[in-house]
Motif scaffolding. Structure first.
Motif, PDB file in Angstrom:
ATOM      1  N   GLY A 313      -2.059  -3.809  11.422  1.00 26.83           N
ATOM      2  CA  GLY A 313      -2.272  -2.471  11.949  1.00 26.83           C
ATOM      3  C   GLY A 313      -2.629  -2.420  13.412  1.00 26.83           C
ATOM      4  N   LYS A 314      -3.011  -3.546  13.991  1.00 28.68           N
ATOM      5  CA  LYS A 314      -3.327  -3.650  15.418  1.00 28.68           C
ATOM      6  C   LYS A 314      -4.246  -2.522  15.901  1.00 28.68           C
ATOM      7  CE  LYS A 314       0.959  -6.141  16.460  1.00 28.68           C
ATOM      8  NZ  LYS A 314       2.148  -6.241  17.326  1.00 28.68           N
ATOM      9  N   PRO A 315      -5.457  -2.434  15.347  1.00 30.06           N
ATOM     10  CA  PRO A 315      -6.377  -1.397  15.805  1.00 30.06           C
ATOM     11  C   PRO A 315      -6.886  -1.671  17.220  1.00 30.06           C
ATOM     12  CG  PRO A 315      -7.475  -2.898  14.302  1.00 30.06           C
ATOM     13  CD  PRO A 315      -6.026  -3.288  14.295  1.00 30.06           C
ATOM     14  N   VAL A 316      -7.499  -0.678  17.828  1.00 33.21           N
ATOM     15  CA  VAL A 316      -8.120  -0.784  19.146  1.00 33.21           C
ATOM     16  C   VAL A 316      -9.633  -0.830  18.961  1.00 33.21           C
ATOM     17  CG1 VAL A 316      -8.546   0.382  21.349  1.00 33.21           C
ATOM     18  CG2 VAL A 316      -6.240   0.355  20.358  1.00 33.21           C
ATOM     19  N   GLU A 317     -10.248  -1.853  19.536  1.00 36.30           N
ATOM     20  CA  GLU A 317     -11.713  -1.922  19.526  1.00 36.30           C
ATOM     21  C   GLU A 317     -12.245  -1.572  20.905  1.00 36.30           C
ATOM     22  OE1 GLU A 317     -15.242  -5.228  19.607  1.00 36.30           O
ATOM     23  OE2 GLU A 317     -13.695  -5.522  18.065  1.00 36.30           O
ATOM     24  N   TYR A 358      -4.351   3.434  15.451  1.00 35.00           N
ATOM     25  CA  TYR A 358      -3.619   4.633  15.842  1.00 35.00           C
ATOM     26  C   TYR A 358      -2.261   4.754  15.166  1.00 35.00           C
ATOM     27  CZ  TYR A 358      -7.210   5.295  19.357  1.00 35.00           C
ATOM     28  OH  TYR A 358      -8.412   5.504  19.973  1.00 35.00           O
ATOM     29  N   ASN A 359      -1.736   3.682  14.604  1.00 36.92           N
ATOM     30  CA  ASN A 359      -0.409   3.703  13.983  1.00 36.92           C
ATOM     31  C   ASN A 359      -0.495   3.174  12.555  1.00 36.92           C
ATOM     32  OD1 ASN A 359       1.081   4.497  16.427  1.00 36.92           O
ATOM     33  ND2 ASN A 359       0.484   2.468  17.179  1.00 36.92           N
ATOM     34  N   PRO A 360       0.456   3.555  11.705  1.00 40.51           N
ATOM     35  CA  PRO A 360       0.463   3.024  10.336  1.00 40.51           C
ATOM     36  C   PRO A 360       0.685   1.513  10.346  1.00 40.51           C
ATOM     37  CG  PRO A 360       1.935   4.922  10.555  1.00 40.51           C
ATOM     38  CD  PRO A 360       1.533   4.518  11.938  1.00 40.51           C
ATOM     39  N   ILE A 364       2.723  -6.247   5.410  1.00 42.21           N
ATOM     40  CA  ILE A 364       1.909  -6.649   4.268  1.00 42.21           C
ATOM     41  C   ILE A 364       0.778  -5.659   4.019  1.00 42.21           C
ATOM     42  CG2 ILE A 364       0.455  -8.504   3.349  1.00 42.21           C
ATOM     43  CD1 ILE A 364       1.986 -10.379   5.272  1.00 42.21           C
ATOM     44  N   ALA A 365       0.644  -5.221   2.777  1.00 36.16           N
ATOM     45  CA  ALA A 365      -0.506  -4.451   2.293  1.00 36.16           C
ATOM     46  C   ALA A 365      -0.939  -3.349   3.256  1.00 36.16           C
ATOM     47  CB  ALA A 365      -1.673  -5.396   2.020  1.00 36.16           C
ATOM     48  N   PRO A 366      -0.084  -2.350   3.531  1.00 38.97           N
ATOM     49  CA  PRO A 366      -0.469  -1.303   4.476  1.00 38.97           C
ATOM     50  C   PRO A 366      -1.707  -0.532   4.045  1.00 38.97           C
ATOM     51  CG  PRO A 366       1.532  -0.708   3.276  1.00 38.97           C
ATOM     52  CD  PRO A 366       1.263  -2.141   2.978  1.00 38.97           C
ATOM     53  N   ASN A 367      -1.961  -0.454   2.738  1.00 41.87           N
ATOM     54  CA  ASN A 367      -3.136   0.285   2.277  1.00 41.87           C
ATOM     55  C   ASN A 367      -4.444  -0.427   2.600  1.00 41.87           C
ATOM     56  OD1 ASN A 367      -1.521   2.295   1.214  1.00 41.87           O
ATOM     57  ND2 ASN A 367      -1.396   1.337  -0.810  1.00 41.87           N
ATOM     58  N   GLN A 368      -4.365  -1.727   2.922  1.00 43.66           N
ATOM     59  CA  GLN A 368      -5.571  -2.465   3.258  1.00 43.66           C
ATOM     60  C   GLN A 368      -6.077  -2.130   4.656  1.00 43.66           C
ATOM     61  OE1 GLN A 368      -7.212  -4.550   1.002  1.00 43.66           O
ATOM     62  NE2 GLN A 368      -5.748  -3.485  -0.314  1.00 43.66           N
ATOM     63  N   SER A 369      -5.202  -1.651   5.516  1.00 45.04           N
ATOM     64  CA  SER A 369      -5.593  -1.314   6.883  1.00 45.04           C
ATOM     65  C   SER A 369      -5.038   0.066   7.213  1.00 45.04           C
ATOM     66  CB  SER A 369      -5.055  -2.363   7.865  1.00 45.04           C
ATOM     67  OG  SER A 369      -5.532  -2.133   9.167  1.00 45.04           O
ATOM     68  N   PRO A 370      -5.686   1.123   6.732  1.00 43.50           N
ATOM     69  CA  PRO A 370      -5.156   2.477   6.904  1.00 43.50           C
ATOM     70  C   PRO A 370      -5.283   2.972   8.337  1.00 43.50           C
ATOM     71  CG  PRO A 370      -7.302   2.556   5.869  1.00 43.50           C
ATOM     72  CD  PRO A 370      -6.939   1.104   5.964  1.00 43.50           C
ATOM     73  N   GLN A 371      -4.436   3.890   8.688  1.00 40.59           N
ATOM     74  CA  GLN A 371      -4.501   4.531   9.996  1.00 40.59           C
ATOM     75  C   GLN A 371      -5.775   5.359  10.096  1.00 40.59           C
ATOM     76  OE1 GLN A 371      -1.013   6.841  10.750  1.00 40.59           O
ATOM     77  NE2 GLN A 371      -1.542   7.333  12.858  1.00 40.59           N
ATOM     78  N   GLY A 372      -6.372   5.371  11.282  1.00 43.43           N
ATOM     79  CA  GLY A 372      -7.583   6.153  11.487  1.00 43.43           C
ATOM     80  C   GLY A 372      -8.771   5.303  11.877  1.00 43.43           C
ATOM     81  N   VAL A 373      -9.958   5.881  11.719  1.00 43.95           N
ATOM     82  CA  VAL A 373     -11.193   5.204  12.111  1.00 43.95           C
ATOM     83  C   VAL A 373     -11.555   4.150  11.073  1.00 43.95           C
ATOM     84  CG1 VAL A 373     -13.658   5.483  12.561  1.00 43.95           C
ATOM     85  CG2 VAL A 373     -12.037   7.218  13.363  1.00 43.95           C
TER      86      VAL A 373
END
Length: 684
Positions: A313-317, A358-360, A364-373
């Motif tokens: 999911g490549k989140p931003v920290e 910020y993106n879906p 692998i396992a997209p539900n493990q890392s949902p979009q959002g906070v």
């Protein structure tokens, strides 16, 4: 120790040191032991020093280039300024990588203990340096959390007695340019009072040898020294800014050797922006014939924004904290050569962290890392730490040291995200966590003669959990289950000089409990155990016709001392910890010519093979790299220098990793091609 190795003390170009002071001496002063000048020969335990002139000769593009000359140290360079550290340890990541090592500037931690940075060396100013001192294994009683596997103390350069000024410019491949400069002035008054001033700066532009990568850094420091009959003051102000376009792992079997892959960048959108500002004022006041008070108030502020390209999911920290504190000690010297230091350290920190995707998630396992906070929280922290350090002269040649530190840590956590589970992420309600840790230290040193001094050192290192250990939780975890890590260490060593060969060697064994890390499935393990044992050696000697030789070598095993079998990873008691090479080595052949005006050095850097995963099924073969350095003093004011890195143009990996999620894949940070760097230093 390769500081212990001013490795033939580099009669390097531009160093206006007399020959006698350029040779390696065991009575070279170190400051990390007690905060004052102490001869290395009488340090109870290991300590390494890379001096000011050796740092100038190496001219590291990143600090790892210099620090990896020391035994027991194996820092793996990532993209740009990113890196992971190993000091008497495997290469550690996450909170363990951030919290297991203490990074200091003139004896003051560069970051608050619970808010450490796994890429902490990016905040050091090594370009204009007074040297670097390194202790492997737990630090002394003067140092608390994070001085577990080791500590690195960067020394700022003091003002020169008669003033000085220099400007250095150098460049290399892939649009690499660095400029640094420093100037100082010292004023004296009739009553023997002195005021010294030094200003320093460094600027770096590196286009990066991989696609869509690059690094920009700006650093500056001001230093003021005051000395009078009974008072001494040193004040520093340091600022560092980093802007990086990050290159991620290349993936695939031996991808670091694949011409179609190793220069590529599968994460062209990745970046890391960070800045840090810190200031400290060390004040020493003689309040009696054998009594001194030392006070060091300090303050700092840090912030970072980066794309977590290594996660699904490549989140931003984004994170930041400001902190301030006071290091205080009372030093008393007793008849007979005994000394006792009573100290009290305290620190307050206010920090926050957000992680937002910020993106879906793709793959692998997209539900493990949902979009959002994912996380949004703040932490206020308080640390109080009384300690005592003592040195007892049992006989003229025998020194006994003993110390004890108690460290109280309190975290006040506030959550701003919805409480509960979201995918793999667990957000917990507001809470307070407290930790109390004792760290005893004892050591014994005996000098038999100039050729042999031996020591034995027993120490405990601890670290309260990082705030990310406690509050960046995963589902299935229980809040508050993370405990303070504890590491018990014993080392036996010898140092001296025999027939012109200066040496230091030691054996060590360490056991660590409550090892907190993230497994291959991305979940946190809170109760790991590891064992660490090895031998380290450092040698240096003059040869004939202007040649000299220096070497540092390590053989060590870092093994799991527990079993943890999961669908994604199999950890078995007795297996090697991943990314833990058993052998590290550095060999340097130096040559001084033209009556010391020039120096050349050929360096061999050895990295042994290591397992890339905890299951010990995928291995990196290791590598051997050769570098050449040359300095030449054209005149008193002009020094030309150059270095050729990776002479054989070897294809290697700075870091090798294996992801067990899904079908599993090899991942690498490729090492750079052969590179020629050239520059000039102007001195006034």
């Amino acid at each position: 120790m390769a500081g212990f190795a001013l490795m033939m003390a580099l009669p390097q170009a531009g160093a206006a040191e007399p020959k006698a002071e350029q040779s390696l001496v065991l009575d070279e002063l170190i400051v990390t032991t007690t905060g004052f000048g102490t001869p290395r020969a009488t340090h109870t335990g290991n300590i390494a020093k890379i001096g000011e002139f050796e740092m100038e000769f190496i001219r590291p593009a990143q600090p790892a280039e210099a620090l990896n000359r020391l035994p027991g140290v194996g820092i793996q360079q990532g993209s740009g300024a990113e890196h992971l550290t190993a000091i008497r340890s495997p290469v550690l990541t996450g909170g363990a990588g951030a919290g297991s090592f203490l990074y200091l500037e003139d004896g003051v931690p560069m970051r608050a203990a619970g808010f450490a940075n796994v890429n902490a060396l990016m905040e050091a100013m090594d370009e204009i340096s007074g040297g670097v001192e390194v202790i492997r294994g737990p630090g002394g009683a003067r140092y608390g959390s994070n001085a577990e596997h080791g500590l690195i103390n960067f020394l700022s350069r003091p003002p020169a007695p008669d003033g000085d000024a220099e400007l250095t410019l150098w460049g290399g491949p892939h649009d690499f340019y660095r400029t640094s400069g420093t100037a100082s002035r010292t004023l004296r008054s009739g009553d023997s009072t002195t005021h010294g001033f030094r200003g320093s700066f460094a600027m770096l532009h590196d286009g990066g040898f991989r696609a869509d990568s690059g690094l920009e850094q700006q650093k500056a420091r001001l230093r003021y020294d005051y000395a009078a009959f009974d008072t001494r003051i040193t004040a520093t102000l340091t600022a560092v800014n980093t802007n990086q376009e990050t290159a991620g792992f290349v993936r695939g079997v031996k991808a670091y050797k694949n011409p179609a892959l190793y220069r590529g960048n599968p994460d062209p959108e990745a970046y890391r922006d960070a800045w840090a500002v810190r200031t400290a004022v060390r004040m020493e006041r003689d309040i009696g014939e054998n009594l001194m008070l030392v006070l060091t108030p300090y303050a700092r502020s840090n912030a970072m924004d980066f794309l977590m390209h290594f996660l699904p999911g490549k989140p931003v920290e984004k994170n930041a904290h400001w902190s301030g504190g006071l290091l205080s000690s009372l030093v008393t010297t007793l008849d007979g050569g005994h000394r006792i230091i009573f100290g009290l350290d305290n620190e307050y920190t206010d920090g926050w962290l957000t992680e937002i995707q910020y993106n879906p998630t793709a793959g692998i396992a997209p539900n493990q890392s949902p979009q959002g906070v994912h996380y949004d929280y703040a932490v206020k922290a308080l640390v109080l730490a009384p300690y005592v350090h003592s040195e007892w002269r049992l006989a003229p040649k025998t020194l006994f040291t003993a110390g004890l530190r108690f460290e109280y840590t309190r975290y006040d956590y506030q959550n701003y995200a919805p409480v509960g589970i979201s995918g793999r992420f667990l957000r917990i309600p507001d809470r307070v966590d407290e930790f109390g840790d004792f760290t005893p230290k004892i050591g014994l040193l005996h000098e038999f003669n100039e050729g042999l001094t031996t020591y034995v050192n027993l120490a405990r290192g601890t670290r309260a959990p990082q705030t990310t250990d406690l509050y960046r939780l995963q589902r299935l975890q229980v809040p508050g289950e993370a405990k303070s890590e504890e590491l018990d260490s014993i080392e036996v060593g010898a140092r001296g000089r025999i027939s012109g060969v200066t040496y230091e060697t030691n054996l060590f064994y360490m056991e660590k409990r409550n090892y907190y890390f993230r497994d291959a499935g991305g979940f946190n393990v809170t109760d790991g155990r590891t064992d660490h044992a090895g031998i380290e050696i450092e040698l240096s000697a003059p040869l004939a016709f202007g040649f000299d030789i220096a070497a540092a070598g390590t053989y060590a095993r870092h093994t799991y001392a527990f079993t943890n079998i999961t669908p994604s990873e199999k950890i078995r008691d007795g297996d090697d910890v991943d990314t833990a090479p058993r052998t590290l080595g550095n060999l340097r052949l130096g040559y001084n010519f033209n009556e010391g005006a020039g120096r050349a050095e050929l360096e061999w850097v050895h990295m042994g093979s290591y397992w890339m995963n905890a299951g010990n099924t995928v291995k990196y073969d290791g590598h051997d790299i050769f570098n050449l350095r040359l300095d030449y003093e054209v005149s008193e004011n002009v020094v030309l220098f150059g270095k050729l890195t990776n002479i054989m143009n070897t294809r290697y990996a700075d870091r090798a990793d294996y992801s067990d999620m899904g079908m599993g894949e090899e991942r690498y940070f490729p090492g750079a091609d052969r590179g020629l760097y050239m520059g000039v230093t102007l001195r006034y």
